[in-house]
Design a protein around this motif. Structure first.
Motif, PDB file in Angstrom:
ATOM      1  N   LEU A  71     -60.179 -45.477  12.804  1.00 55.35           N
ATOM      2  CA  LEU A  71     -60.228 -46.503  11.756  1.00 55.35           C
ATOM      3  C   LEU A  71     -58.966 -47.367  11.814  1.00 55.35           C
ATOM      4  O   LEU A  71     -59.037 -48.591  11.727  1.00 55.35           O
ATOM      5  N   TYR A  72     -57.838 -46.720  12.007  1.00 60.81           N
ATOM      6  CA  TYR A  72     -56.561 -47.431  12.057  1.00 60.81           C
ATOM      7  C   TYR A  72     -56.562 -48.432  13.215  1.00 60.81           C
ATOM      8  O   TYR A  72     -56.137 -49.574  13.083  1.00 60.81           O
ATOM      9  N   ALA A  73     -57.114 -47.984  14.356  1.00 62.98           N
ATOM     10  CA  ALA A  73     -57.173 -48.851  15.534  1.00 62.98           C
ATOM     11  C   ALA A  73     -58.024 -50.094  15.265  1.00 62.98           C
ATOM     12  O   ALA A  73     -57.817 -51.143  15.880  1.00 62.98           O
ATOM     13  N   LEU A  74     -58.970 -49.980  14.340  1.00 63.56           N
ATOM     14  CA  LEU A  74     -59.801 -51.145  13.978  1.00 63.56           C
ATOM     15  C   LEU A  74     -59.185 -51.933  12.817  1.00 63.56           C
ATOM     16  O   LEU A  74     -59.806 -52.827  12.260  1.00 63.56           O
ATOM     17  N   GLY A  75     -57.967 -51.535  12.427  1.00 74.77           N
ATOM     18  CA  GLY A  75     -57.273 -52.277  11.368  1.00 74.77           C
ATOM     19  C   GLY A  75     -57.577 -51.784   9.966  1.00 74.77           C
ATOM     20  O   GLY A  75     -57.224 -52.428   8.982  1.00 74.77           O
ATOM     21  N   VAL A  76     -58.253 -50.628   9.846  1.00 74.48           N
ATOM     22  CA  VAL A  76     -58.578 -50.096   8.512  1.00 74.48           C
ATOM     23  C   VAL A  76     -57.434 -49.188   8.044  1.00 74.48           C
ATOM     24  O   VAL A  76     -57.223 -48.111   8.617  1.00 74.48           O
ATOM     25  N   LYS A  77     -56.711 -49.649   7.039  1.00 73.58           N
ATOM     26  CA  LYS A  77     -55.543 -48.885   6.574  1.00 73.58           C
ATOM     27  C   LYS A  77     -55.742 -48.360   5.150  1.00 73.58           C
ATOM     28  O   LYS A  77     -54.806 -47.923   4.494  1.00 73.58           O
ATOM     29  N   THR A  78     -56.989 -48.397   4.715  1.00 78.22           N
ATOM     30  CA  THR A  78     -57.372 -47.914   3.389  1.00 78.22           C
ATOM     31  C   THR A  78     -57.009 -46.430   3.234  1.00 78.22           C
ATOM     32  O   THR A  78     -57.200 -45.677   4.187  1.00 78.22           O
ATOM     33  N   PRO A  79     -56.535 -45.996   2.048  1.00 77.52           N
ATOM     34  CA  PRO A  79     -56.285 -44.555   1.875  1.00 77.52           C
ATOM     35  C   PRO A  79     -57.566 -43.731   2.075  1.00 77.52           C
ATOM     36  O   PRO A  79     -58.652 -44.167   1.679  1.00 77.52           O
ATOM     37  N   ILE A  80     -57.394 -42.565   2.684  1.00 80.62           N
ATOM     38  CA  ILE A  80     -58.550 -41.678   2.891  1.00 80.62           C
ATOM     39  C   ILE A  80     -58.217 -40.293   2.348  1.00 80.62           C
ATOM     40  O   ILE A  80     -57.217 -39.683   2.743  1.00 80.62           O
ATOM     41  N   SER A  81     -59.053 -39.801   1.444  1.00 76.97           N
ATOM     42  CA  SER A  81     -58.918 -38.420   0.982  1.00 76.97           C
ATOM     43  C   SER A  81     -59.773 -37.530   1.880  1.00 76.97           C
ATOM     44  O   SER A  81     -60.929 -37.862   2.174  1.00 76.97           O
ATOM     45  N   ALA A  82     -59.182 -36.412   2.279  1.00 76.44           N
ATOM     46  CA  ALA A  82     -59.888 -35.484   3.173  1.00 76.44           C
ATOM     47  C   ALA A  82     -60.698 -34.484   2.353  1.00 76.44           C
ATOM     48  O   ALA A  82     -60.174 -33.879   1.416  1.00 76.44           O
ATOM     49  N   GLY A  83     -61.967 -34.317   2.701  1.00 75.71           N
ATOM     50  CA  GLY A  83     -62.852 -33.416   1.957  1.00 75.71           C
ATOM     51  C   GLY A  83     -62.737 -31.973   2.446  1.00 75.71           C
ATOM     52  O   GLY A  83     -63.022 -31.673   3.600  1.00 75.71           O
ATOM     53  N   ILE A  84     -62.291 -31.098   1.542  1.00 71.51           N
ATOM     54  CA  ILE A  84     -62.095 -29.691   1.923  1.00 71.51           C
ATOM     55  C   ILE A  84     -63.004 -28.809   1.061  1.00 71.51           C
ATOM     56  O   ILE A  84     -62.948 -28.871  -0.173  1.00 71.51           O
ATOM     57  N   MET A  85     -63.791 -27.991   1.721  1.00 69.08           N
ATOM     58  CA  MET A  85     -64.632 -27.055   0.965  1.00 69.08           C
ATOM     59  C   MET A  85     -64.301 -25.612   1.353  1.00 69.08           C
ATOM     60  O   MET A  85     -64.501 -25.223   2.506  1.00 69.08           O
ATOM     61  N   PRO A  86     -63.787 -24.827   0.393  1.00 66.10           N
ATOM     62  CA  PRO A  86     -63.559 -23.416   0.717  1.00 66.10           C
ATOM     63  C   PRO A  86     -64.900 -22.691   0.845  1.00 66.10           C
ATOM     64  O   PRO A  86     -65.764 -22.851  -0.019  1.00 66.10           O
ATOM     65  N   VAL A  87     -65.064 -21.947   1.919  1.00 63.74           N
ATOM     66  CA  VAL A  87     -66.311 -21.177   2.074  1.00 63.74           C
ATOM     67  C   VAL A  87     -66.071 -19.813   1.438  1.00 63.74           C
ATOM     68  O   VAL A  87     -65.340 -18.987   1.980  1.00 63.74           O
ATOM     69  N   THR A  88     -66.636 -19.610   0.252  1.00 68.95           N
ATOM     70  CA  THR A  88     -66.352 -18.366  -0.465  1.00 68.95           C
ATOM     71  C   THR A  88     -67.534 -17.397  -0.432  1.00 68.95           C
ATOM     72  O   THR A  88     -67.455 -16.312  -0.976  1.00 68.95           O
ATOM     73  N   SER A  89     -68.637 -17.819   0.182  1.00 67.90           N
ATOM     74  CA  SER A  89     -69.751 -16.884   0.373  1.00 67.90           C
ATOM     75  C   SER A  89     -70.499 -17.287   1.643  1.00 67.90           C
ATOM     76  O   SER A  89     -70.520 -18.475   2.007  1.00 67.90           O
ATOM     77  N   ALA A  90     -71.061 -16.293   2.299  1.00 65.82           N
ATOM     78  CA  ALA A  90     -71.710 -16.550   3.581  1.00 65.82           C
ATOM     79  C   ALA A  90     -72.885 -17.517   3.423  1.00 65.82           C
ATOM     80  O   ALA A  90     -73.145 -18.337   4.304  1.00 65.82           O
ATOM     81  N   LYS A  91     -73.556 -17.460   2.272  1.00 64.26           N
ATOM     82  CA  LYS A  91     -74.766 -18.282   2.133  1.00 64.26           C
ATOM     83  C   LYS A  91     -74.476 -19.788   2.006  1.00 64.26           C
ATOM     84  O   LYS A  91     -75.347 -20.612   2.251  1.00 64.26           O
ATOM     85  N   GLN A  92     -73.237 -20.132   1.679  1.00 59.47           N
ATOM     86  CA  GLN A  92     -72.860 -21.544   1.628  1.00 59.47           C
ATOM     87  C   GLN A  92     -73.143 -22.251   2.956  1.00 59.47           C
ATOM     88  O   GLN A  92     -73.482 -23.416   2.994  1.00 59.47           O
ATOM     89  N   LEU A  93     -72.948 -21.510   4.051  1.00 65.88           N
ATOM     90  CA  LEU A  93     -73.125 -22.128   5.358  1.00 65.88           C
ATOM     91  C   LEU A  93     -74.561 -22.546   5.586  1.00 65.88           C
ATOM     92  O   LEU A  93     -74.830 -23.527   6.260  1.00 65.88           O
ATOM     93  N   GLY A  94     -75.476 -21.794   5.006  1.00 66.48           N
ATOM     94  CA  GLY A  94     -76.889 -22.087   5.207  1.00 66.48           C
ATOM     95  C   GLY A  94     -77.347 -23.336   4.479  1.00 66.48           C
ATOM     96  O   GLY A  94     -78.330 -23.941   4.841  1.00 66.48           O
ATOM     97  N   THR A  95     -76.605 -23.768   3.464  1.00 64.39           N
ATOM     98  CA  THR A  95     -77.073 -24.897   2.664  1.00 64.39           C
ATOM     99  C   THR A  95     -76.182 -26.125   2.858  1.00 64.39           C
ATOM    100  O   THR A  95     -76.416 -26.924   3.767  1.00 64.39           O
ATOM    101  N   THR A  96     -75.140 -26.208   2.064  1.00 62.49           N
ATOM    102  CA  THR A  96     -74.275 -27.393   2.070  1.00 62.49           C
ATOM    103  C   THR A  96     -73.765 -27.730   3.464  1.00 62.49           C
ATOM    104  O   THR A  96     -73.818 -28.869   3.901  1.00 62.49           O
ATOM    105  N   VAL A  97     -73.252 -26.720   4.136  1.00 65.27           N
ATOM    106  CA  VAL A  97     -72.568 -27.004   5.389  1.00 65.27           C
ATOM    107  C   VAL A  97     -73.550 -27.487   6.448  1.00 65.27           C
ATOM    108  O   VAL A  97     -73.295 -28.461   7.167  1.00 65.27           O
ATOM    109  N   THR A  98     -74.697 -26.842   6.542  1.00 66.40           N
ATOM    110  CA  THR A  98     -75.688 -27.252   7.533  1.00 66.40           C
ATOM    111  C   THR A  98     -76.100 -28.704   7.288  1.00 66.40           C
ATOM    112  O   THR A  98     -76.197 -29.499   8.222  1.00 66.40           O
ATOM    113  N   LEU A  99     -76.308 -29.035   6.025  1.00 69.74           N
ATOM    114  CA  LEU A  99     -76.733 -30.404   5.685  1.00 69.74           C
ATOM    115  C   LEU A  99     -75.683 -31.448   6.071  1.00 69.74           C
ATOM    116  O   LEU A  99     -76.012 -32.569   6.417  1.00 69.74           O
TER     117      LEU A  99
END
Ligand code: FAD
Length: 288
Positions: free
Chosen positions: A195-223
């Motif tokens: 993005l920076y190389a294309l001149g986009v210097k807008t702030p970016i927040s990084a999305g972090i999701m703690p995986v606290t149960s195995a079943k999370q991977l089957g839903t949110t993460v797969t999607l």
């Protein structure tokens, strides 16, 4: 106007978290006490999701209203072009202004199961960028946010095409970007560099999701189309059957990711906390 854009100019990592309207009615009362708890934890802002297609539209507004006016949190409300015609968007934004919401995350949304392809494809705004453009053209005074994808959006042909489309989103009026969740920071750094190389210097927040149960991977993460690295999958195979251990190691992994991002000067960390304020507390305490 309480624009979250200003938060990114203060030389510190902006800490935020996501809340979604619960699907079941009996969980709904609970959400207010969770917002009260979040008010004590003091994230820089909370973002309130919107179900594409409008299934929880009223609830999303009620939650945003409570968060802003009772819990006194800074709020970003999500809206999707799926479910929002031009007219409905204008009315919806007026309503948000009435309750004091100044920050909107514009999204396209995905096709709800009950919607045909034809209905999905006939929406007024094809892309999030079209909504941003419309809002700017109308001169409505909002800080606009958009989504970005460290692993590219699943429908994009390749990363470069997706990055160019993200640039369009910014050119159309998005002031801040929030990323989809990811588990390998290299992907986020690569997106930021492109993005920076294309001149986009807008702030970016990084999305972090703690995986606290195995079943999370089957839903949110797969999607989300995000890949799961060996280190995380071995945590899941080792501790997935033990909820306490899984929670502990899943949070530890997310903290490690967050600290690396913070040390490398990330603009913000946006935590996907699955409506669990205590997760926000643990993650925020660790990175503060
Ligand atoms: P777009 O920006 O429209 O992108 C979709 C696809 O079109 C991409 O492949 C992109 O490369 C391409 N594209 C984008 N702009 C253009 C253009 N101008 N011309 C041509 N091609 C283009 N969903 C919900 O239903 N409710 C929510 O509250 C919600 N919150 C989210 C929050 C975050 C931080 C993120 C990352 C996602 C969220 N989503 C939510 C999911 C989101 O709706 C989906 O990922 C959706 O598939 C894409 O939304 P978008 O706004 O990124 O779409």
């Amino acid at each position: 106007m309480s624009s979250i854009k200003e938060l990114y100019n203060k030389g510190k990592t902006v800490l935020s978290c996501e809340i979604y309207p619960p699907k079941k009615e009996d969980e709904f009362a609970n959400i207010y006490s969770k917002l009260d708890r979040l008010a004590e934890i003091k994230p820089d802002f909370v973002s309130v999701t919107y179900g594409a297609g409008g299934s929880n539209a009223g609830k999303a507004v009620e939650i945003a209203d409570y968060a802003k006016n009772k819990a006194e949190l800074e709020v970003v409300s999500h809206i999707t072009s799926v479910g929002f015609s031009r007219e409905k968007l204008t009315q919806g934004l007026d309503r948000f202004k009435q309750i004091g919401i100044d920050n909107i995350l514009v999204l396209r949304g995905d096709r709800p199961k009950a919607m045909t392809d034809e209905q999905f494809n006939s929406r007024d705004f094809l892309h999030a960028s079209d909504m941003a453009h419309f809002i700017r053209e109308k001169g409505m005074d909002f800080t606009l946010l958009g989504a970005c994808y460290p692993h590219k959006h699943p429908e994009a042909l390749n990363e470069d095409e997706d990055v160019k489309n993200t640039k369009v989103k910014v050119q159309c009026g998005c002031d801040v970007l929030i990323s989809q969740l990811f588990f390998e920071n290299e992907y986020f750094y690569r997106l930021k560099d492109k993005l920076y190389a294309l001149g986009v210097k807008t702030p970016i927040s990084a999305g972090i999701m703690p995986v606290t149960s195995a079943k999370q991977l089957g839903t949110t993460v797969t999607l989300s189309g995000t890949t799961v690295p060996e280190e995380l999958s071995s945590i899941i195979s080792k501790h997935g059957d033990n909820p306490e251990e899984m929670r502990k190691y899943g949070i530890e992994y997310a903290i490690k990711q967050a600290l690396d991002l913070k040390n490398k000067g990330v603009d913000g960390l946006h935590f996907y906390i699955m409506n669990k304020p205590e997760l926000a507390k643990e993650l925020m305490d660790a990175v503060k």
